[in-house]
Design a protein around this motif. Structure first.
Motif, PDB file in Angstrom:
ATOM      1  N   ALA A 120       0.832  -1.203   0.000  1.00 34.11           N
ATOM      2  CA  ALA A 120       0.000   0.000   0.000  1.00 34.11           C
ATOM      3  C   ALA A 120       0.870   1.257   0.000  1.00 34.11           C
ATOM      4  O   ALA A 120       1.974   1.266   0.558  1.00 34.11           O
ATOM      5  CB  ALA A 120      -0.919  -0.003   1.215  1.00 34.11           C
ATOM      6  N   GLU A 121       0.353   2.301  -0.639  1.00 30.55           N
ATOM      7  CA  GLU A 121       1.007   3.593  -0.673  1.00 30.55           C
ATOM      8  C   GLU A 121       0.076   4.631  -0.047  1.00 30.55           C
ATOM      9  O   GLU A 121      -1.129   4.405   0.076  1.00 30.55           O
ATOM     10  CB  GLU A 121       1.330   3.989  -2.116  1.00 30.55           C
ATOM     11  CG  GLU A 121       2.314   3.052  -2.802  1.00 30.55           C
ATOM     12  CD  GLU A 121       2.602   3.455  -4.232  1.00 30.55           C
ATOM     13  OE1 GLU A 121       1.906   4.378  -4.751  1.00 30.55           O
ATOM     14  OE2 GLU A 121       3.517   2.851  -4.841  1.00 30.55           O
ATOM     15  N   LEU A 122       0.655   5.758   0.328  1.00 30.20           N
ATOM     16  CA  LEU A 122      -0.144   6.804   0.980  1.00 30.20           C
ATOM     17  C   LEU A 122      -1.339   7.206   0.118  1.00 30.20           C
ATOM     18  O   LEU A 122      -2.435   7.444   0.626  1.00 30.20           O
ATOM     19  CB  LEU A 122       0.733   8.025   1.281  1.00 30.20           C
ATOM     20  CG  LEU A 122       1.849   7.816   2.313  1.00 30.20           C
ATOM     21  CD1 LEU A 122       2.686   9.096   2.438  1.00 30.20           C
ATOM     22  CD2 LEU A 122       1.278   7.431   3.662  1.00 30.20           C
ATOM     23  N   GLY A 123      -1.121   7.266  -1.192  1.00 35.70           N
ATOM     24  CA  GLY A 123      -2.181   7.686  -2.097  1.00 35.70           C
ATOM     25  C   GLY A 123      -3.303   6.694  -2.253  1.00 35.70           C
ATOM     26  O   GLY A 123      -4.303   6.995  -2.911  1.00 35.70           O
ATOM     27  N   ASP A 124      -3.169   5.526  -1.644  1.00 32.17           N
ATOM     28  CA  ASP A 124      -4.235   4.528  -1.722  1.00 32.17           C
ATOM     29  C   ASP A 124      -5.334   4.784  -0.698  1.00 32.17           C
ATOM     30  O   ASP A 124      -6.371   4.107  -0.710  1.00 32.17           O
ATOM     31  CB  ASP A 124      -3.666   3.122  -1.501  1.00 32.17           C
ATOM     32  CG  ASP A 124      -2.707   2.707  -2.598  1.00 32.17           C
ATOM     33  OD1 ASP A 124      -1.785   1.912  -2.312  1.00 32.17           O
ATOM     34  OD2 ASP A 124      -2.860   3.191  -3.741  1.00 32.17           O
ATOM     35  N   SER A 125      -5.115   5.740   0.190  1.00 32.51           N
ATOM     36  CA  SER A 125      -6.137   6.076   1.176  1.00 32.51           C
ATOM     37  C   SER A 125      -7.398   6.527   0.456  1.00 32.51           C
ATOM     38  O   SER A 125      -7.371   7.475  -0.334  1.00 32.51           O
ATOM     39  CB  SER A 125      -5.647   7.182   2.105  1.00 32.51           C
ATOM     40  OG  SER A 125      -4.561   6.730   2.886  1.00 32.51           O
ATOM     41  N   ALA A 126      -8.495   5.833   0.716  1.00 29.87           N
ATOM     42  CA  ALA A 126      -9.753   6.092   0.019  1.00 29.87           C
ATOM     43  C   ALA A 126     -10.803   5.149   0.608  1.00 29.87           C
ATOM     44  O   ALA A 126     -10.510   4.326   1.466  1.00 29.87           O
ATOM     45  CB  ALA A 126      -9.617   5.843  -1.487  1.00 29.87           C
ATOM     46  N   VAL A 127     -12.023   5.272   0.096  1.00 28.70           N
ATOM     47  CA  VAL A 127     -13.065   4.297   0.411  1.00 28.70           C
ATOM     48  C   VAL A 127     -13.175   3.346  -0.773  1.00 28.70           C
ATOM     49  O   VAL A 127     -13.281   3.773  -1.926  1.00 28.70           O
ATOM     50  CB  VAL A 127     -14.419   4.980   0.668  1.00 28.70           C
ATOM     51  CG1 VAL A 127     -15.514   3.928   0.857  1.00 28.70           C
ATOM     52  CG2 VAL A 127     -14.344   5.882   1.890  1.00 28.70           C
ATOM     53  N   TYR A 128     -13.131   2.062  -0.481  1.00 30.20           N
ATOM     54  CA  TYR A 128     -13.239   1.045  -1.527  1.00 30.20           C
ATOM     55  C   TYR A 128     -14.638   0.445  -1.465  1.00 30.20           C
ATOM     56  O   TYR A 128     -15.029  -0.152  -0.468  1.00 30.20           O
ATOM     57  CB  TYR A 128     -12.144  -0.009  -1.356  1.00 30.20           C
ATOM     58  CG  TYR A 128     -10.787   0.594  -1.676  1.00 30.20           C
ATOM     59  CD1 TYR A 128     -10.076   1.307  -0.705  1.00 30.20           C
ATOM     60  CD2 TYR A 128     -10.258   0.508  -2.956  1.00 30.20           C
ATOM     61  CE1 TYR A 128      -8.860   1.907  -1.005  1.00 30.20           C
ATOM     62  CE2 TYR A 128      -9.040   1.095  -3.269  1.00 30.20           C
ATOM     63  CZ  TYR A 128      -8.360   1.800  -2.284  1.00 30.20           C
ATOM     64  OH  TYR A 128      -7.152   2.395  -2.593  1.00 30.20           O
ATOM     65  N   ARG A 147     -13.221   1.931   4.441  1.00 26.91           N
ATOM     66  CA  ARG A 147     -12.405   3.148   4.460  1.00 26.91           C
ATOM     67  C   ARG A 147     -10.979   2.762   4.828  1.00 26.91           C
ATOM     68  O   ARG A 147     -10.715   2.280   5.936  1.00 26.91           O
ATOM     69  CB  ARG A 147     -12.948   4.149   5.466  1.00 26.91           C
ATOM     70  CG  ARG A 147     -12.110   5.442   5.519  1.00 26.91           C
ATOM     71  CD  ARG A 147     -12.722   6.485   6.448  1.00 26.91           C
ATOM     72  NE  ARG A 147     -14.010   6.949   5.959  1.00 26.91           N
ATOM     73  CZ  ARG A 147     -14.164   7.881   5.036  1.00 26.91           C
ATOM     74  NH1 ARG A 147     -13.103   8.450   4.489  1.00 26.91           N
ATOM     75  NH2 ARG A 147     -15.372   8.253   4.667  1.00 26.91           N
ATOM     76  N   LEU A 148     -10.076   2.951   3.889  1.00 28.26           N
ATOM     77  CA  LEU A 148      -8.666   2.620   4.085  1.00 28.26           C
ATOM     78  C   LEU A 148      -7.869   3.889   4.355  1.00 28.26           C
ATOM     79  O   LEU A 148      -7.960   4.858   3.603  1.00 28.26           O
ATOM     80  CB  LEU A 148      -8.089   1.914   2.854  1.00 28.26           C
ATOM     81  CG  LEU A 148      -6.579   1.654   2.886  1.00 28.26           C
ATOM     82  CD1 LEU A 148      -6.228   0.645   3.961  1.00 28.26           C
ATOM     83  CD2 LEU A 148      -6.066   1.206   1.521  1.00 28.26           C
ATOM     84  N   THR A 149      -7.094   3.845   5.419  1.00 26.90           N
ATOM     85  CA  THR A 149      -6.159   4.930   5.728  1.00 26.90           C
ATOM     86  C   THR A 149      -4.759   4.355   5.757  1.00 26.90           C
ATOM     87  O   THR A 149      -4.481   3.419   6.516  1.00 26.90           O
ATOM     88  CB  THR A 149      -6.477   5.579   7.078  1.00 26.90           C
ATOM     89  OG1 THR A 149      -7.811   6.091   7.047  1.00 26.90           O
ATOM     90  CG2 THR A 149      -5.508   6.719   7.366  1.00 26.90           C
ATOM     91  N   VAL A 150      -3.903   4.894   4.915  1.00 23.64           N
ATOM     92  CA  VAL A 150      -2.509   4.457   4.861  1.00 23.64           C
ATOM     93  C   VAL A 150      -1.648   5.551   5.487  1.00 23.64           C
ATOM     94  O   VAL A 150      -1.704   6.711   5.062  1.00 23.64           O
ATOM     95  CB  VAL A 150      -2.055   4.181   3.416  1.00 23.64           C
ATOM     96  CG1 VAL A 150      -0.612   3.680   3.400  1.00 23.64           C
ATOM     97  CG2 VAL A 150      -2.982   3.173   2.749  1.00 23.64           C
TER      98      VAL A 150
END
Lengths: 113, 114
Positions: free
Chosen positions: B82-90, B110-113
């Motif tokens: 995972a990368e920081l920019g992957d933070s999002a809702v899937y 909701r993913l927070t990296v």
């Protein structure tokens, strides 16, 4: 490429009044349009849809208008209620058989008690 | 009728770690979708399945994202690393099948990296 966008990011309406949320699309080949409502912490929920061979469709308290000449879509909500507060997305599909929907950015509707 | 089920609802991980999301579509729905929704944006399609076949994965970043739907029912979406920019809702959605326009969405993960 195609794009679906909204004119206004936020909209505040007094409870009981009618609201209109607008949406512009760019792809003249779009044949199907759909409105979704998304409340905080939830997934999008289907509201109403319309095919490109129609210019108006009514549901319960909601009406969708389609103007293909100017590539414009609107969602009208009558007699708004506090539960109508949410983000509203329009989405379109470019051609029959392609199930991919392209969503716009969304408009946040706030109903003022 | 049960809706689309997703788990977990929330996930916080450090960058470079792997993460997986699970989706159970509505019973009888042959088409399954994975979307990513960034803050303040509309959902963007990552991959679409017809039964167990991925028929549209053109928007899936294949260097780090993978998905499967082995038996044509449940599906998992994985990110590694995972990368920081992957933070999002899937978001996972399902529909009856080809020609069925309405997609039913799950509540999302909701993913927070960090």
């Amino acid at each position: 490429g195609e794009s679906v966008g909204l004119h206004l990011p936020t909209l505040s309406v007094q409870e009981g009044d009618n609201s209109i949320i607008n949406c512009a699309y760019s792809n003249s080949a779009s044949d199907y349009f759909i409105w979704y409502k998304q409340e905080s912490g939830k997934g999008p929920q289907f509201i109403i849809d319309i095919r490109s061979n129609m210019d108006k469709r009514q549901g319960q308290r909601v009406t969708v208008l389609l103007n293909k000449t100017v590539k414009h879509l609107s969602l009208q909500i009558a007699a708004t209620q506090p539960g109508d507060s949410a983000v509203y997305f329009c989405a379109d599909r470019t051609n029959f058989g392609n199930e991919k929907l392209t969503f716009g950015t969304g408009t946040r509707l706030t109903i003022i008690p | 009728e049960a809706g689309v089920v997703q788990s977990p609802r929330y996930k916080i991980i450090e960058k470079k770690q792997p993460v997986a999301f699970w989706c159970n579509p509505i019973s009888g729905h042959n088409t399954l979708y994975w979307y990513r929704q960034n803050l303040g944006q509309g959902p963007e399609l990552l991959i679409r399945y017809e039964n167990e076949e991925a028929v549209d994965d053109s928007q899936l970043p294949k260097d780090r994202f993978s998905a499967e739907r082995l038996k044509g029912v449940d599906s998992t979406l994985k990110i590694q690393p995972a990368e920081l920019g992957d933070s999002a809702v899937y978001l996972c959605a399902s529909s009856l099948g080809p020609g069925s326009y309405e997609q039913y969405f799950g509540p999302g993960t909701r993913l927070t990296v960090t």
